[in-house]
Design a protein around this motif. Structure first.
Motif, short mmCIF file in Angstrom:
data_model
loop_
_atom_site.label_atom_id
_atom_site.label_comp_id
_atom_site.label_asym_id
_atom_site.label_seq_id
_atom_site.Cartn_x
_atom_site.Cartn_y
_atom_site.Cartn_z
N LEU A 1 77.82 -130.95 65.26
CA LEU A 1 77.46 -129.71 64.01
C LEU A 1 77.69 -128.54 65.68
CD1 LEU A 1 79.32 -127.97 62.58
CD2 LEU A 1 77.01 -128.34 60.93
N SER A 2 77.92 -127.25 66.17
CA SER A 2 78.25 -127.14 67.15
C SER A 2 78.25 -125.65 66.42
CB SER A 2 78.34 -127.14 68.45
OG SER A 2 78.47 -128.93 68.76
N VAL A 3 76.82 -124.45 66.55
CA VAL A 3 77.10 -123.65 66.52
C VAL A 3 76.38 -122.52 67.81
CG1 VAL A 3 75.91 -121.69 65.41
CG2 VAL A 3 76.00 -124.05 64.38
N PHE A 4 77.47 -121.47 68.30
CA PHE A 4 78.20 -120.97 69.09
C PHE A 4 77.33 -119.56 69.49
CE2 PHE A 4 80.68 -124.37 70.22
CZ PHE A 4 79.81 -124.74 71.50
N TYR A 5 76.66 -118.69 70.33
CA TYR A 5 75.93 -117.39 70.18
C TYR A 5 75.28 -116.61 71.40
CZ TYR A 5 71.73 -119.76 68.59
OH TYR A 5 70.28 -120.51 69.14
N ARG A 6 74.71 -115.64 71.60
CA ARG A 6 74.63 -115.46 72.30
C ARG A 6 73.19 -114.73 72.34
NH1 ARG A 6 77.72 -110.70 72.80
NH2 ARG A 6 78.46 -111.34 70.70
N ILE A 7 72.17 -115.00 73.60
CA ILE A 7 70.99 -114.35 73.24
C ILE A 7 70.84 -113.52 74.63
CG2 ILE A 7 70.11 -116.25 72.17
CD1 ILE A 7 68.64 -116.98 75.02
N SER A 8 69.86 -112.67 74.65
CA SER A 8 69.16 -111.76 75.57
C SER A 8 67.48 -111.97 75.90
CB SER A 8 69.20 -110.06 75.42
OG SER A 8 69.07 -109.40 76.10
N LYS A 9 67.43 -112.42 77.51
CA LYS A 9 66.38 -112.48 77.80
C LYS A 9 65.81 -111.51 78.88
CE LYS A 9 64.86 -116.57 75.39
NZ LYS A 9 63.11 -115.75 74.69
N GLN A 10 64.53 -111.59 79.16
CA GLN A 10 63.81 -110.45 79.85
C GLN A 10 63.49 -110.79 81.00
OE1 GLN A 10 60.45 -108.00 78.72
NE2 GLN A 10 61.19 -106.18 80.36
N ASP A 11 63.83 -110.82 81.92
CA ASP A 11 63.29 -111.91 83.13
C ASP A 11 62.10 -110.99 84.02
OD1 ASP A 11 63.05 -112.60 86.83
OD2 ASP A 11 65.12 -113.42 86.25
N GLU A 12 61.57 -112.32 83.90
CA GLU A 12 59.52 -112.32 83.78
C GLU A 12 59.76 -111.33 85.30
OE1 GLU A 12 57.64 -116.08 83.10
OE2 GLU A 12 57.97 -115.81 81.31
N ASP A 13 60.47 -112.17 86.51
CA ASP A 13 60.21 -111.38 87.87
C ASP A 13 60.26 -109.16 87.41
OD1 ASP A 13 59.04 -114.06 89.02
OD2 ASP A 13 60.68 -114.20 89.34
N ASP A 14 62.07 -109.24 87.61
CA ASP A 14 61.98 -108.27 87.66
C ASP A 14 62.26 -107.30 86.42
OD1 ASP A 14 64.68 -108.87 86.51
OD2 ASP A 14 65.78 -109.77 88.07
N GLY A 15 62.10 -107.99 85.56
CA GLY A 15 62.03 -107.00 84.04
C GLY A 15 63.27 -107.12 83.30
N LEU A 16 64.38 -107.65 84.18
CA LEU A 16 66.06 -106.96 83.14
C LEU A 16 66.00 -107.86 82.54
CD1 LEU A 16 67.57 -106.61 87.29
CD2 LEU A 16 66.62 -104.37 85.57
N HIS A 17 67.52 -107.61 81.63
CA HIS A 17 67.63 -108.59 80.47
C HIS A 17 68.43 -109.29 81.24
CE1 HIS A 17 65.00 -106.42 77.64
NE2 HIS A 17 65.10 -107.45 77.22
N GLU A 18 68.98 -110.98 80.74
CA GLU A 18 69.73 -111.31 81.77
C GLU A 18 70.54 -111.66 79.89
OE1 GLU A 18 70.82 -112.61 84.33
OE2 GLU A 18 68.79 -111.50 85.26
N PHE A 19 71.76 -111.88 79.66
CA PHE A 19 71.85 -113.07 78.83
C PHE A 19 72.71 -113.61 78.62
CE2 PHE A 19 72.53 -108.22 78.99
CZ PHE A 19 72.32 -107.81 78.57
N TYR A 20 72.84 -115.19 77.96
CA TYR A 20 73.06 -115.68 77.76
C TYR A 20 73.88 -116.60 76.76
CZ TYR A 20 69.00 -116.31 80.98
OH TYR A 20 68.30 -116.07 82.33
N ASN A 21 74.86 -117.46 76.76
CA ASN A 21 75.83 -117.99 76.01
C ASN A 21 75.21 -119.45 76.20
OD1 ASN A 21 77.95 -116.39 76.01
ND2 ASN A 21 78.15 -117.02 77.52
#
Length: 491
Positions: free
Chosen positions: A262-282
């Motif tokens: 059973l697979s549940v798909f969603y999206r998250i946002s993580k802040q990059d430790e180097d540049d402080g920018l947010h990266e988005f992931y599926n």
């Protein structure tokens, strides 16, 4: 019928004497004598009787599950299989099931949601045609199937009232070869099959709350009640009792299921430790139906056809799933009483396979690869207690393709054990235990564990479609089944 061969050992003795040539001197030598004791080896053969034994249902444990419908080419009858599964969660692993709620950006009205949800049935192997068009129904269970009971292949969750009325339900048509894939994709996944069921329709839980899909229900329940996800038991009791997969139409394919995912798909946002920018992931979270949780297999076949085969007396059958075993009556009294003071050193018995009745059956039906020999009265307990062959009261033999036979090389311990039970049981033992000298040949699958050596760690009923005719039966017209016994004869 009895045939006897007598081999007598050679008696040999040698004496070495060392003595003085001087008759007046006391002997300074010592006599050394080596005697080889007399021994006798006797070899007898005894005829063995057998017959087919109908088995209505076999233990359905969590190791193997099956799905599909196929026509038996030997009988032209149909075999249908359905299965149920729960889902496993590791103890105290709830913190890692979903990502942190603050990181999830799949939101609706401020609540986390799943972008999509899939059920995938991963196929280990199959019998039949990967192009066969099949139809199945996924049904949500209303309550957990109790894990403190033993379930056999005649257990039907639907008939027993385990399906949830108005619960999650999905009807799908499928074949193992997905025609929606292009040629390159099919070639890349050749030999790897799965049945995928999309669960993106709205879902209403038992409290009447409606969610976008089943994945959203799991996510929101997780963040509202993380204690429900502590382990498999709490999850099954409070969140997901499990699912039932029922074959409803189609013919030509029977699949052995490796796991249900059973697979549940969603999206998250993580802040990059180097540049402080947010990266988005599926991302996705997975739940698995495995042998660590309860799974059952429900098999339906034509019992009347099975009985007709078992009634044949010029052979015996081995037929799975939940079909026919071969019962063997061992001539224990003949083996022991004629040599009561002798020691059995070996007892070998071979069961020869006959050709199938039709060329189609011979081509399409595989033979059982492994047989278990076990006492008839201990058959049920052997599987329910999850025993393994101990080479005393139970034995394993594999099919020899060179000789088309199954050979149990030495069952002397079993013969001694059965005879001892009879002697200790008293005058009425055989009347009270009419099966005392009977064993059953059961097609099985064995699981091996490898450490310093390779050993059999589990023995389960063969649940795939197999069939074999053996030489035997009361009207057997071929060479009779014989057991060859070697004795060490006392002086």
């Amino acid at each position: 019928m009895m045939r006897k061969i007598l081999l007598t050992g050679i008696v040999a003795s040698m004496m070495f004497t060392i003595s003085s040539c001087d008759e007046d001197t006391a002997s300074i030598g010592k006599s050394l004598t080596s005697n080889v004791d007399m021994f006798t080896i006797v070899s007898d053969t005894f005829d063995v009787q057998s017959k087919s034994l109908v088995v209505d249902a076999v233990l359905s444990n969590s190791t193997y599950t099956y799905l599909g419908r196929i026509k038996d080419p030997e009988t032209s009858s149909y075999i249908t299989s359905d299965y149920s599964t729960q889902f496993a969660i590791l103890e105290n692993a709830q913190d890692s099931i979903f990502y942190d709620e603050d990181d999830i950006i799949s939101l609706k009205d401020g609540d986390v949601v799943a972008d999509s949800c899939f059920m995938s049935i991963i196929v280990k192997s199959f019998t039949g045609d990967s192009l066969a068009s099949m139809k199945m129904t996924l049904c949500e269970l209303d309550k957990p199937i109790e894990d403190n009971k033993k379930y056999y292949t005649d257990f039907d969750p639907e008939a027993e009232g385990y399906l949830r009325t108005n619960g999650l339900k999905a009807n799908i048509v499928y074949c193992l070869t997905d025609f929606m894939d292009n040629d390159s994709t099919r070639n890349a996944h050749k030999g790897e099959y799965s049945i995928d069921i999309k669960l993106d329709m709205p879902y209403t839980d038992k409290n009447g709350k409606t969610y976008d899909n089943y994945g959203t229900y799991l996510m929101q329940t997780y963040f509202d009640h993380p204690e429900y996800f502590k382990n498999s038991n709490t999850f099954t009791k409070n969140v997901c009792p499990g699912f039932y997969f029922k074959t409803t139409d189609g013919l030509g394919m029977m699949a052995e299921i490796e796991t249900t995912r059973l697979s549940v798909f969603y999206r998250i946002s993580k802040q990059d430790e180097d540049d402080g920018l947010h990266e988005f992931y599926n991302v996705y979270s997975l739940f698995y139906g495995t042998q660590e949780v309860l799974q059952t297999t429900h098999i339906v076949n034509d019992k009347e056809v099975i009985k007709q085969l078992a009634d044949e007396t010029d052979c015996t059958y081995l037929k799975t799933p939940a079909g026919i075993y071969t019962e063997v009556e061992l001539p224990i009294d003949d083996i022991k009483l004629n040599h009561e003071n002798d020691t059995i050193t070996s007892a070998k018995i071979t069961f020869h396979k006959m050709n199938d009745k039709t060329a189609l059956a011979d081509k399409l039906l595989k033979d059982p690869t492994m047989l278990l020999m076990v006492e008839k009265d201990s058959l049920k307990n052997f599987f329910e207690k999850r025993d393994v062959a101990d080479n005393i009261t139970s034995y394993l033999a594999t099919l020899s393709t060179s000789y088309n036979s199954y050979t149990f090389n030495n069952i002397s311990s079993l013969i001694n054990y059965l005879y001892s039970k009879k002697k200790e049981g008293g005058a009425n033992f055989t009347n009270e235990h009419p099966n005392w000298n009977k064993v059953v040949l059961v097609p099985v699958q064995a699981t091996e564990a490898t450490t310093a050596t390779t050993t059999v760690s589990a023995v389960n009923n063969e649940m795939s479609i197999t069939s074999s005719r053996l030489v035997g039966g009361k009207d057997n017209m071929l060479e009779p089944i014989r057991i060859s016994v070697i004795y060490n004869k006392s002086k």
